[in-house]
Design an enzyme around this catalytic site. Sequence first.
Site, PDB file in Angstrom:
ATOM      1  N   GLU A 161      10.056  17.728  13.441  1.00  0.00           N
ATOM      2  CA  GLU A 161      10.536  17.404  12.095  1.00  0.00           C
ATOM      3  C   GLU A 161       9.860  18.340  11.094  1.00  0.00           C
ATOM      4  O   GLU A 161       8.628  18.363  11.012  1.00  0.00           O
ATOM      5  CB  GLU A 161      10.192  15.943  11.774  1.00  0.00           C
ATOM      6  CG  GLU A 161      10.715  15.503  10.426  1.00  0.00           C
ATOM      7  CD  GLU A 161      10.298  14.079  10.066  1.00  0.00           C
ATOM      8  OE1 GLU A 161       9.104  13.755  10.189  1.00  0.00           O
ATOM      9  OE2 GLU A 161      11.176  13.308   9.642  1.00  0.00           O
ATOM     10  N   CYS A 193      14.108  11.251   5.736  1.00  0.00           N
ATOM     11  CA  CYS A 193      14.023  11.057   7.191  1.00  0.00           C
ATOM     12  C   CYS A 193      15.390  11.242   7.841  1.00  0.00           C
ATOM     13  O   CYS A 193      15.483  11.553   9.016  1.00  0.00           O
ATOM     14  CB  CYS A 193      13.464   9.676   7.498  1.00  0.00           C
ATOM     15  SG  CYS A 193      14.404   8.387   6.682  1.00  0.00           S
ATOM     16  N   GLY A 212       6.946   5.978   7.709  1.00  0.00           N
ATOM     17  CA  GLY A 212       6.150   7.195   7.523  1.00  0.00           C
ATOM     18  C   GLY A 212       6.226   8.049   8.778  1.00  0.00           C
ATOM     19  O   GLY A 212       7.203   7.981   9.535  1.00  0.00           O
ATOM     20  N   SER A 213       5.179   8.809   9.000  1.00  0.00           N
ATOM     21  CA  SER A 213       5.195   9.761  10.119  1.00  0.00           C
ATOM     22  C   SER A 213       4.952   9.060  11.458  1.00  0.00           C
ATOM     23  O   SER A 213       4.391   7.960  11.511  1.00  0.00           O
ATOM     24  CB  SER A 213       4.123  10.817   9.890  1.00  0.00           C
ATOM     25  OG  SER A 213       2.858  10.198   9.927  1.00  0.00           O
ATOM     26  N   ASN A 214       5.310   9.734  12.531  1.00  0.00           N
ATOM     27  CA  ASN A 214       5.117   9.161  13.869  1.00  0.00           C
ATOM     28  C   ASN A 214       3.658   8.967  14.209  1.00  0.00           C
ATOM     29  O   ASN A 214       3.276   7.974  14.821  1.00  0.00           O
ATOM     30  CB  ASN A 214       5.778  10.057  14.916  1.00  0.00           C
ATOM     31  CG  ASN A 214       7.258   9.841  14.923  1.00  0.00           C
ATOM     32  OD1 ASN A 214       7.912  10.114  13.924  1.00  0.00           O
ATOM     33  ND2 ASN A 214       7.793   9.312  15.988  1.00  0.00           N
ATOM     34  N   GLU A 231       9.324   2.563  11.021  1.00  0.00           N
ATOM     35  CA  GLU A 231      10.422   3.510  10.819  1.00  0.00           C
ATOM     36  C   GLU A 231       9.786   4.876  10.608  1.00  0.00           C
ATOM     37  O   GLU A 231       8.971   5.048   9.702  1.00  0.00           O
ATOM     38  CB  GLU A 231      11.284   3.109   9.613  1.00  0.00           C
ATOM     39  CG  GLU A 231      12.147   1.889   9.873  1.00  0.00           C
ATOM     40  CD  GLU A 231      13.068   2.004  11.079  1.00  0.00           C
ATOM     41  OE1 GLU A 231      13.437   3.133  11.458  1.00  0.00           O
ATOM     42  OE2 GLU A 231      13.387   0.958  11.674  1.00  0.00           O
ATOM     43  N   GLY A 262       2.445   5.979  12.268  1.00  0.00           N
ATOM     44  CA  GLY A 262       3.171   4.783  12.700  1.00  0.00           C
ATOM     45  C   GLY A 262       2.711   4.304  14.066  1.00  0.00           C
ATOM     46  O   GLY A 262       2.453   3.105  14.261  1.00  0.00           O
ATOM     47  N   LYS A 306       0.888  -1.175   0.000  1.00  0.00           N
ATOM     48  CA  LYS A 306       0.000   0.000   0.000  1.00  0.00           C
ATOM     49  C   LYS A 306       0.924   1.222   0.000  1.00  0.00           C
ATOM     50  O   LYS A 306       1.385   1.670   1.039  1.00  0.00           O
ATOM     51  CB  LYS A 306      -0.867  -0.032   1.267  1.00  0.00           C
ATOM     52  CG  LYS A 306      -2.123   0.777   1.208  1.00  0.00           C
ATOM     53  CD  LYS A 306      -1.958   2.198   0.968  1.00  0.00           C
ATOM     54  CE  LYS A 306      -1.800   3.267   1.918  1.00  0.00           C
ATOM     55  NZ  LYS A 306      -1.637   4.559   1.196  1.00  0.00           N
ATOM     56  N   GLN A 308       2.852  19.682   2.142  1.00  0.00           N
ATOM     57  CA  GLN A 308       4.240  19.843   2.594  1.00  0.00           C
ATOM     58  C   GLN A 308       4.676  21.297   2.493  1.00  0.00           C
ATOM     59  O   GLN A 308       5.300  21.850   3.386  1.00  0.00           O
ATOM     60  CB  GLN A 308       5.174  19.007   1.705  1.00  0.00           C
ATOM     61  CG  GLN A 308       5.254  17.561   2.061  1.00  0.00           C
ATOM     62  CD  GLN A 308       5.921  17.384   3.405  1.00  0.00           C
ATOM     63  OE1 GLN A 308       5.300  16.841   4.314  1.00  0.00           O
ATOM     64  NE2 GLN A 308       7.129  17.856   3.568  1.00  0.00           N
TER      65      GLN A 308
HETATM   66  P1  NAD Z   1       2.438   9.251   6.459  1.00  0.00           P
HETATM   67  O1  NAD Z   1       2.567   8.693   7.823  1.00  0.00           O
HETATM   68  O2  NAD Z   1       1.490  10.346   6.231  1.00  0.00           O
HETATM   69  O3  NAD Z   1       2.050   8.103   5.418  1.00  0.00           O
HETATM   70  C1  NAD Z   1       2.796   6.916   5.315  1.00  0.00           C
HETATM   71  C2  NAD Z   1       1.897   5.820   4.783  1.00  0.00           C
HETATM   72  O4  NAD Z   1       0.894   5.530   5.765  1.00  0.00           O
HETATM   73  C3  NAD Z   1       1.155   6.194   3.509  1.00  0.00           C
HETATM   74  O5  NAD Z   1       1.094   5.085   2.650  1.00  0.00           O
HETATM   75  C4  NAD Z   1      -0.224   6.551   4.030  1.00  0.00           C
HETATM   76  O6  NAD Z   1      -1.242   6.418   3.065  1.00  0.00           O
HETATM   77  C5  NAD Z   1      -0.386   5.537   5.146  1.00  0.00           C
HETATM   78  N1  NAD Z   1      -1.414   5.885   6.140  1.00  0.00           N
HETATM   79  C6  NAD Z   1      -1.926   7.120   6.420  1.00  0.00           C
HETATM   80  N2  NAD Z   1      -2.857   7.031   7.387  1.00  0.00           N
HETATM   81  C7  NAD Z   1      -2.942   5.733   7.734  1.00  0.00           C
HETATM   82  C8  NAD Z   1      -3.720   5.007   8.690  1.00  0.00           C
HETATM   83  N3  NAD Z   1      -4.604   5.600   9.474  1.00  0.00           N
HETATM   84  N4  NAD Z   1      -3.523   3.673   8.793  1.00  0.00           N
HETATM   85  C9  NAD Z   1      -2.615   3.049   8.022  1.00  0.00           C
HETATM   86  N5  NAD Z   1      -1.859   3.674   7.086  1.00  0.00           N
HETATM   87  C10 NAD Z   1      -2.022   5.007   6.947  1.00  0.00           C
HETATM   88  O7  NAD Z   1       3.941   9.676   6.019  1.00  0.00           O
HETATM   89  P2  NAD Z   1       4.407  10.448   4.694  1.00  0.00           P
HETATM   90  O8  NAD Z   1       3.957  11.870   4.787  1.00  0.00           O
HETATM   91  O9  NAD Z   1       4.028   9.641   3.498  1.00  0.00           O
HETATM   92  O10 NAD Z   1       5.998  10.375   4.837  1.00  0.00           O
HETATM   93  C11 NAD Z   1       6.779  11.307   5.528  1.00  0.00           C
HETATM   94  C12 NAD Z   1       7.215  10.740   6.865  1.00  0.00           C
HETATM   95  O11 NAD Z   1       7.897   9.508   6.671  1.00  0.00           O
HETATM   96  C13 NAD Z   1       8.198  11.630   7.601  1.00  0.00           C
HETATM   97  O12 NAD Z   1       7.854  11.715   8.955  1.00  0.00           O
HETATM   98  C14 NAD Z   1       9.526  10.900   7.444  1.00  0.00           C
HETATM   99  O13 NAD Z   1      10.471  11.172   8.442  1.00  0.00           O
HETATM  100  C15 NAD Z   1       9.080   9.487   7.453  1.00  0.00           C
HETATM  101  N6  NAD Z   1      10.091   8.621   6.842  1.00  0.00           N
HETATM  102  C16 NAD Z   1      10.829   7.815   7.670  1.00  0.00           C
HETATM  103  C17 NAD Z   1      11.814   6.988   7.132  1.00  0.00           C
HETATM  104  C18 NAD Z   1      12.604   6.071   8.018  1.00  0.00           C
HETATM  105  O14 NAD Z   1      13.140   5.095   7.511  1.00  0.00           O
HETATM  106  N7  NAD Z   1      12.707   6.322   9.314  1.00  0.00           N
HETATM  107  C19 NAD Z   1      12.058   6.990   5.759  1.00  0.00           C
HETATM  108  C20 NAD Z   1      11.290   7.842   4.959  1.00  0.00           C
HETATM  109  C21 NAD Z   1      10.299   8.642   5.508  1.00  0.00           C
END
Ligand code: NAD
Length: 486
Positions: free
Chosen positions: A388, A289, A233-235, A255, A238, A180, A336
């Site tokens: 962040e 990230c 993704g975001s905290n 992550e 996550g 996804k 963003q």
């Molecule tokens: P996000 O958390 O908004 O989305 C990540 C994924 O989660 C997307 O596919 C999104 O559709 C899905 N998602 C959203 N709501 C959800 C829910 N309720 N249940 C399940 N899935 C859901 O993050 P983003 O804006 O796509 O990415 C940016 C973030 O990712 C930043 O915080 C960045 O630091 C982090 N990031 C971390 C790493 C790492 O390895 N630590 C690497 C890249 C990005």
Amino acid sequence: MKTTAETQKYLNFINGTWSKSHSDEVIESTNPAHPTEKIGYIQNSTKEDLEEAIIAAKTAQTKWKKMTGAERGNILYKAADLLEQNSEDIARTMTQEMGKTFPEAKGETARGAAILRYYAGEGMRKEGDVIPSTDSAALMFSKRVPLGVVGVITPWNFPVAIPLWKMAPALIYGNAVILKPATEAAVTAAKVIECLEKAGFPSGVVNLVTGKGSVIGQGLAEHHNVTAVTFTGSNKTGNHIGQTVAARGGKYQLEMGGKNPLIVADDCDVDLAVDAAISGGLKSTGQKCTCSSRVIVQEGIYETFKQKLVDKMSQIKVGDGLEEDSFMGPCATKEQYDNVQRYIEIGQKEGAELIWGGSTLRDNQDGYYLEPTLFDNVTSEMTIAQEEIFGPVLTLMKVSSVEEAIELANDVEYGLSASIFTKNIDQILSFIDDIEAGLVRVNSETAGVELQAPFGGMKASSSYSREQGEAAKEFFTTIKTVFVKG
Ligand code: NAD
């Protein structure tokens, strides 16, 4: 075929077939460099679509796990070749969809092929250990086995590398996957899946279901037949996913964000440190990230470093990532772009001194462009030193010693990556010991990881599990302890 008759409509890939969602709805993907330009449409999938993918994956996995590691590896090798053959198109799509410059997008696609090859080789490596038994007539050993169906939820900032560094190990160890991807970069993800399809994975082993996080991501987190969920993704998202998966007894890996420090000591090679701040802080428009976000500089070199940094920032060309001389593209999305501007305003309100950039470039450029931005006189309690930003914003902080720098570096909730520039071995050793970060870098930028090494953060940056390299085996397999007596 991945598209319908109307070109640019990307379908789901479920059980070996490209199919429309039951919703009959699509979500558009636009170009952040030219927001009216549509890159494609992806399926706005439903829980019913996801259910079909989970059933397909569960059925396919029982046969996939019985193939030898070498057989599975051969398919991954083929996928790597196909990714390479299609790298121009995939990289261009990535640039158009999320704004990263074309050379960076090409580099990421090449990384994707290298990841596939690394894990293809894993199919031939050992999957257990013989353990001496206290019974001399018995053979006791451990054997790594797959988990079953793995849900893969990914962000938009590395739309090729992140899905692949999750899917490749999941697949080689015998799991079936459902990807996804973030909607903002799902066309790029669909093109990666097309390579996997052509590589010859049996139907149902690899599935793509696009759509809203709150529907498809949430559905993966909740479903009892999805044994494990790997998320980047975001905290906020996550932590919610972690709680959801844990509540049903599933396995998860998160992550998340970073607020990565770059420490610049008095004795360092200042030009190298400046280059690291520019490259680690501003490439990909600060949307990594592992981006350097806080630049913590010792007082003896502070003014020299600042001047050189501003000089270099003033030479940065911001523009469409497809233009050859662009160093930095637009922010990936309108959200963003608005969010980074909000942080720039907060920084000024809280008393940080804006010494370079800070403005939108939309007056003369169409896309979500922001100037590379530098704040001086930043203190640790300021919002821009704690949260962040995920944009092209660097913050400068002054310290009197490296000891103080490390203390300041640790004064955030995150702990993903950290870097120091110094020639002093004692300072290097203290840094390695005392810094709270999963990735510790010396005389090298905070961003930049190697695929054969463990990757992940400490503190709020991760669920403490590690990805990539051999570490991936820990997450994507479980252990059977076997005791055999004749
Ligand atoms: P996000 O958390 O908004 O989305 C990540 C994924 O989660 C997307 O596919 C999104 O559709 C899905 N998602 C959203 N709501 C959800 C829910 N309720 N249940 C399940 N899935 C859901 O993050 P983003 O804006 O796509 O990415 C940016 C973030 O990712 C930043 O915080 C960045 O630091 C982090 N990031 C971390 C790493 C790492 O390895 N630590 C690497 C890249 C990005």
